[in-house]
Design an enzyme around this catalytic site. Structure first.
Site, short mmCIF file in Angstrom:
data_model
loop_
_atom_site.label_atom_id
_atom_site.label_comp_id
_atom_site.label_asym_id
_atom_site.label_seq_id
_atom_site.Cartn_x
_atom_site.Cartn_y
_atom_site.Cartn_z
N LYS A 112 -23.08 -31.63 30.76
CA LYS A 112 -23.54 -32.82 31.50
C LYS A 112 -25.05 -32.89 31.54
CE LYS A 112 -19.57 -33.56 34.47
NZ LYS A 112 -19.08 -33.55 35.85
N LYS A 197 -11.84 -34.43 26.30
CA LYS A 197 -10.99 -34.59 27.47
C LYS A 197 -10.96 -36.05 27.92
CE LYS A 197 -12.54 -33.72 31.62
NZ LYS A 197 -12.99 -33.17 32.92
N LYS A 200 -12.91 -39.54 33.56
CA LYS A 200 -12.94 -40.82 34.28
C LYS A 200 -13.96 -41.81 33.74
CE LYS A 200 -11.97 -38.91 38.84
NZ LYS A 200 -12.79 -37.69 38.90
P1 AMP Z 1 -11.91 -34.61 38.48
O1 AMP Z 1 -11.53 -35.97 38.06
O2 AMP Z 1 -12.90 -34.00 37.54
O3 AMP Z 1 -12.31 -34.53 39.90
O4 AMP Z 1 -10.60 -33.74 38.33
C1 AMP Z 1 -9.58 -33.66 39.32
C2 AMP Z 1 -8.48 -32.79 38.79
O5 AMP Z 1 -7.87 -33.38 37.64
C3 AMP Z 1 -8.95 -31.40 38.36
O6 AMP Z 1 -7.97 -30.46 38.70
C4 AMP Z 1 -9.06 -31.53 36.87
O7 AMP Z 1 -8.91 -30.29 36.19
C5 AMP Z 1 -7.91 -32.46 36.55
N1 AMP Z 1 -8.16 -33.20 35.32
C6 AMP Z 1 -9.18 -34.10 35.12
N2 AMP Z 1 -9.12 -34.62 33.87
C7 AMP Z 1 -8.05 -34.01 33.27
C8 AMP Z 1 -7.48 -34.12 31.96
N3 AMP Z 1 -7.97 -34.95 31.04
N4 AMP Z 1 -6.38 -33.37 31.70
C9 AMP Z 1 -5.86 -32.54 32.63
N5 AMP Z 1 -6.36 -32.40 33.88
C10 AMP Z 1 -7.44 -33.12 34.19
#
Ligand code: AMP
Ligand code: TRP
Length: 332
Positions: A112, A197, A200
């Site tokens: 990042k 990945k 968002k």
């Molecule tokens: P975040 O959106 O980064 O706050 O992620 C929230 C949760 O979703 C965390 O446990 C991440 O590891 C999981 N997560 C986010 N993106 C993915 C993805 N593309 N595949 C699997 N898990 C995800």
């Protein structure tokens, strides 16, 4: 009883990756077998350039979606991180436990920070210290398990190191937690770029299925997923990431196994069509329930208020102990 903690950042609309990697397990397994806390970790959303009104809106939306997905405030604690002061309070002590070198080694930080620099933006100091705040989120509740997607493994590893180091230096205060990951779909990939990945905040969103996308949008995104020029359907994450991603998504939806599913399909077209329908059906109830809950924001606010109160009561005594153990004079 096992204590579980996990969180989601309100930096964008929640995705299918969030759901399959984390939220679905929180709902289906974690909230029933443990004393579980799930947090909208809003302080983490301030580590990159942000729009205040948007973060506020996304925080409420994330909370509404977690409830729509099936988190039940009678069975678990749902709350907003910034409503509970103990996270920031503990984070400082952990900054005094971590070294700058170990922070700079975090993969997400490196990626990042490089992206921000390339875009001519400055890198917020909080982006560097973010994993320490995450460790505080987890350790403040004496959590045993942290159910997350694969991308968070390194941060949970750091959390373990900090807990053990603190305990060793100042006496036993923290439980050393461990990460848990789903068997399939622990890393859902972007449909347009299956080597990265599904996150968002990608520029176009064409490769990301958002939980609130309507059925036709989901179908379009899945049908346009990037595959390859192969003639058969084979599950090979390294060599054939596009089809492998679709197989994982479909098997996560149907609770099957991606290798076995690969044998069922003769063409990518058929695989995409079934995947699209499976995702549409998976998300339909969530979207419907979200619409109902969004019509009554006072219910969501009340859940968050009560959740923060419960969380505060759990974290406060432990963080007080940590303050004392590290050498700070208790309030007389
Ligand atoms: P975040 O959106 O980064 O706050 O992620 C929230 C949760 O979703 C965390 O446990 C991440 O590891 C999981 N997560 C986010 N993106 C993915 C993805 N593309 N595949 C699997 N898990 C995800
Ligand atoms: N860093 C996590 C992510 O980007 C979000 C998070 C913050 C988290 N604090 C946490 C996850 C504590 C689990 C436990 O997804």
């Amino acid at each position: 009883m096992t204590r579980i903690f996990s969180g989601v950042k309100p930096t964008g609309h929640l995705t299918l990756g969030n759901y399959l990697g984390a939220v679905r397990r929180w709902v289906e397994v974690d909230q029933d077998r443990a004393d579980a806390l799930f947090s909208i970790v809003d302080l983490h959303a301030l580590t990159v350039e942000h729009d205040p009104a948007r973060v506020r809106r996304l925080s409420r939306q994330a909370a509404t979606l977690l409830l729509a997905a099936g988190l039940d405030p009678e069975r678990c604690t749902v709350f907003v991180q910034s409503h509970v002061d103990e996270h920031a309070r503990l984070s400082y002590l952990l900054e005094c436990t971590a070294s700058d070198g170990e922070m700079r080694r975090m993969i997400q930080y490196k990626e990042k920070a490089a992206r921000a620099r390339a875009a001519g933006e400055s890198v917020r100091l909080s982006l560097l210290t973010y994993p320490v705040l995450m460790a505080a989120d987890i350790l403040a509740y004496r959590s045993d398990e942290v159910p997350v997607g694969d991308d968070q493994a390194q941060h949970v590893e750091l959390t373990r190191d900090l807990a053990a180091r603190f305990n060793q230096r100042y006496g036993h205060v923290f439980t050393v937690p461990r990460a848990t990951h789903p068997e399939v779909a622990a890393r859902v990939m972007d449909l347009q770029d299956p080597t990265s990945k599904m996150g968002k905040s990608h520029e176009t969103g064409a490769g990301i299925v958002y939980l609130l996308d309507d059925a036709d949008v989901i179908r379009r995104k899945v049908m346009r997923a990037v595959t390859d020029s192969g003639q058969d359907v084979e599950y090979d994450r390294e060599g054939r990431p596009g089809p492998a991603n679709l197989l994982e998504i479909l098997s996560a939806c149907e609770r099957g196994n991606p290798e076995a599913l690969a044998g069922v399909y003769e063409s990518y077209g058929a695989l995409k069509k079934d995947t699209a329908e499976a995702v549409v059906e998976l998300l339909r109830p969530l979207r419907e329930r979200h619409a109902e809950l969004a019509a009554d924001p006072s219910y969501v606010d009340e859940v968050l208020r009560a959740g923060a109160e419960r969380a505060r009561a759990m974290a406060r005594p432990l963080v007080d102990r940590a303050y004392e153990a590290i050498g700070l004079l208790p309030v007389g």
